[in-house]
Motif scaffolding. Structure first.
Motif, PDB file in Angstrom:
ATOM      1  N   ALA A  14       0.816  -1.213   0.000  1.00  0.00           N
ATOM      2  CA  ALA A  14       0.000   0.000   0.000  1.00  0.00           C
ATOM      3  C   ALA A  14       0.852   1.267   0.000  1.00  0.00           C
ATOM      4  O   ALA A  14       0.419   2.298  -0.536  1.00  0.00           O
ATOM      5  N   ASN A  15       2.062   1.229   0.551  1.00  0.00           N
ATOM      6  CA  ASN A  15       2.832   2.456   0.771  1.00  0.00           C
ATOM      7  C   ASN A  15       4.165   2.541   0.039  1.00  0.00           C
ATOM      8  O   ASN A  15       4.845   3.562   0.152  1.00  0.00           O
ATOM      9  N   ARG A  16       4.549   1.530  -0.677  1.00  0.00           N
ATOM     10  CA  ARG A  16       5.890   1.528  -1.251  1.00  0.00           C
ATOM     11  C   ARG A  16       6.104   2.629  -2.276  1.00  0.00           C
ATOM     12  O   ARG A  16       7.180   3.233  -2.325  1.00  0.00           O
ATOM     13  N   LEU A  17       5.112   2.933  -3.098  1.00  0.00           N
ATOM     14  CA  LEU A  17       5.293   3.973  -4.105  1.00  0.00           C
ATOM     15  C   LEU A  17       5.353   5.362  -3.471  1.00  0.00           C
ATOM     16  O   LEU A  17       6.113   6.216  -3.914  1.00  0.00           O
ATOM     17  N   ARG A  18       4.563   5.574  -2.427  1.00  0.00           N
ATOM     18  CA  ARG A  18       4.578   6.873  -1.741  1.00  0.00           C
ATOM     19  C   ARG A  18       5.930   7.085  -1.066  1.00  0.00           C
ATOM     20  O   ARG A  18       6.503   8.171  -1.141  1.00  0.00           O
ATOM     21  N   GLU A  19       6.470   6.057  -0.431  1.00  0.00           N
ATOM     22  CA  GLU A  19       7.737   6.189   0.276  1.00  0.00           C
ATOM     23  C   GLU A  19       8.934   6.246  -0.665  1.00  0.00           C
ATOM     24  O   GLU A  19      10.026   6.608  -0.231  1.00  0.00           O
ATOM     25  N   LYS A  20       8.752   5.920  -1.921  1.00  0.00           N
ATOM     26  CA  LYS A  20       9.865   5.964  -2.872  1.00  0.00           C
ATOM     27  C   LYS A  20      10.107   7.370  -3.398  1.00  0.00           C
ATOM     28  O   LYS A  20      11.208   7.695  -3.827  1.00  0.00           O
ATOM     29  N   LYS A  21       9.107   8.244  -3.326  1.00  0.00           N
ATOM     30  CA  LYS A  21       9.249   9.606  -3.841  1.00  0.00           C
ATOM     31  C   LYS A  21      10.258  10.394  -3.015  1.00  0.00           C
ATOM     32  O   LYS A  21      10.257  10.343  -1.796  1.00  0.00           O
ATOM     33  N   TRP A  22      11.105  11.159  -3.694  1.00  0.00           N
ATOM     34  CA  TRP A  22      12.150  11.895  -2.997  1.00  0.00           C
ATOM     35  C   TRP A  22      11.571  12.995  -2.109  1.00  0.00           C
ATOM     36  O   TRP A  22      12.167  13.341  -1.082  1.00  0.00           O
ATOM     37  N   ARG A  84      16.218   6.749   1.597  1.00  0.00           N
ATOM     38  CA  ARG A  84      16.348   5.880   0.435  1.00  0.00           C
ATOM     39  C   ARG A  84      16.942   4.531   0.842  1.00  0.00           C
ATOM     40  O   ARG A  84      16.524   3.482   0.350  1.00  0.00           O
ATOM     41  N   HIS A  85      17.907   4.556   1.742  1.00  0.00           N
ATOM     42  CA  HIS A  85      18.492   3.305   2.241  1.00  0.00           C
ATOM     43  C   HIS A  85      17.423   2.497   2.981  1.00  0.00           C
ATOM     44  O   HIS A  85      17.330   1.276   2.781  1.00  0.00           O
ATOM     45  N   GLN A  86      16.623   3.170   3.809  1.00  0.00           N
ATOM     46  CA  GLN A  86      15.545   2.458   4.509  1.00  0.00           C
ATOM     47  C   GLN A  86      14.559   1.864   3.511  1.00  0.00           C
ATOM     48  O   GLN A  86      14.086   0.739   3.697  1.00  0.00           O
ATOM     49  N   TRP A  87      14.226   2.616   2.451  1.00  0.00           N
ATOM     50  CA  TRP A  87      13.305   2.116   1.442  1.00  0.00           C
ATOM     51  C   TRP A  87      13.877   0.855   0.789  1.00  0.00           C
ATOM     52  O   TRP A  87      13.159  -0.134   0.593  1.00  0.00           O
ATOM     53  N   ASP A  88      15.147   0.896   0.442  1.00  0.00           N
ATOM     54  CA  ASP A  88      15.783  -0.263  -0.180  1.00  0.00           C
ATOM     55  C   ASP A  88      15.752  -1.481   0.737  1.00  0.00           C
ATOM     56  O   ASP A  88      15.509  -2.602   0.279  1.00  0.00           O
ATOM     57  N   MET A  89      15.984  -1.259   2.019  1.00  0.00           N
ATOM     58  CA  MET A  89      15.965  -2.379   2.967  1.00  0.00           C
ATOM     59  C   MET A  89      14.554  -2.966   3.074  1.00  0.00           C
ATOM     60  O   MET A  89      14.386  -4.186   3.101  1.00  0.00           O
ATOM     61  N   LYS A  90      13.537  -2.118   3.138  1.00  0.00           N
ATOM     62  CA  LYS A  90      12.155  -2.607   3.209  1.00  0.00           C
ATOM     63  C   LYS A  90      11.759  -3.322   1.920  1.00  0.00           C
ATOM     64  O   LYS A  90      11.065  -4.337   1.951  1.00  0.00           O
ATOM     65  N   GLU A  91      12.199  -2.784   0.791  1.00  0.00           N
ATOM     66  CA  GLU A  91      11.893  -3.416  -0.490  1.00  0.00           C
ATOM     67  C   GLU A  91      12.525  -4.791  -0.578  1.00  0.00           C
ATOM     68  O   GLU A  91      11.904  -5.748  -1.048  1.00  0.00           O
ATOM     69  N   GLN A  92      13.767  -4.918  -0.112  1.00  0.00           N
ATOM     70  CA  GLN A  92      14.431  -6.213  -0.112  1.00  0.00           C
ATOM     71  C   GLN A  92      13.687  -7.193   0.794  1.00  0.00           C
ATOM     72  O   GLN A  92      13.464  -8.350   0.419  1.00  0.00           O
ATOM     73  N   GLN A  93      13.283  -6.745   1.970  1.00  0.00           N
ATOM     74  CA  GLN A  93      12.535  -7.608   2.881  1.00  0.00           C
ATOM     75  C   GLN A  93      11.215  -8.035   2.255  1.00  0.00           C
ATOM     76  O   GLN A  93      10.814  -9.198   2.346  1.00  0.00           O
TER      77      GLN A  93
END
Length: 117
Positions: A14-22, A84-93
């Motif tokens: 639900a939130n991955r696209l919103r959290e990816k925006k700079w 961005r690092h946090q986003w990458d970690m959540k995306e990997q998980q």
């Protein structure tokens, strides 16, 4: 899969696209960026008490406007980089959990046998 992992998958879908925006990364990460860059200002302004020569050099060649601009740039960079690092970690998980979910579903289907119509 545990209930917590399933909740994370739902949240992240639900939130991955919103959290990816700079813009979001900047707004949410700016407190961390400021925590990282404010010690620079503190050291520069308290330097006269613990290192007189550094204070003389700073007063001779350091523009306060330039210092503030540099601190803001550092804060922005750290904020975006951190989020961005946090986003990458959540995306990997998320990807690991989805792969595990698919693997478990395949195993469950193979145990139950093929579905007959």
């Amino acid at each position: 899969m545990t209930e917590r992992e399933l909740q994370f998958i739902e949240y992240w879908e639900a939130n991955r696209l919103r959290e990816k925006k700079w813009q979001y990364q900047l707004m949410v990460g700016i407190p961390i960026g400021l925590l990282f860059s404010l010690p620079i200002i503190i050291i520069v302004f308290t330097g006269r008490y613990w290192y007189v020569r550094a204070d003389m050099e700073a007063n001779a060649s350091l523009s306060p406007t330039l210092l503030i601009i540099c601190v803001v740039i550092i804060a922005i960079f750290v904020a975006i980089f951190y989020k961005r690092h946090q986003w990458d970690m959540k995306e990997q998980q998320y990807r690991e959990l989805k792969a595990r979910e698919e693997r478990e579903n395949k195993e469950k289907d193979s145990v139950n046998g093929p579905v007959q119509h």
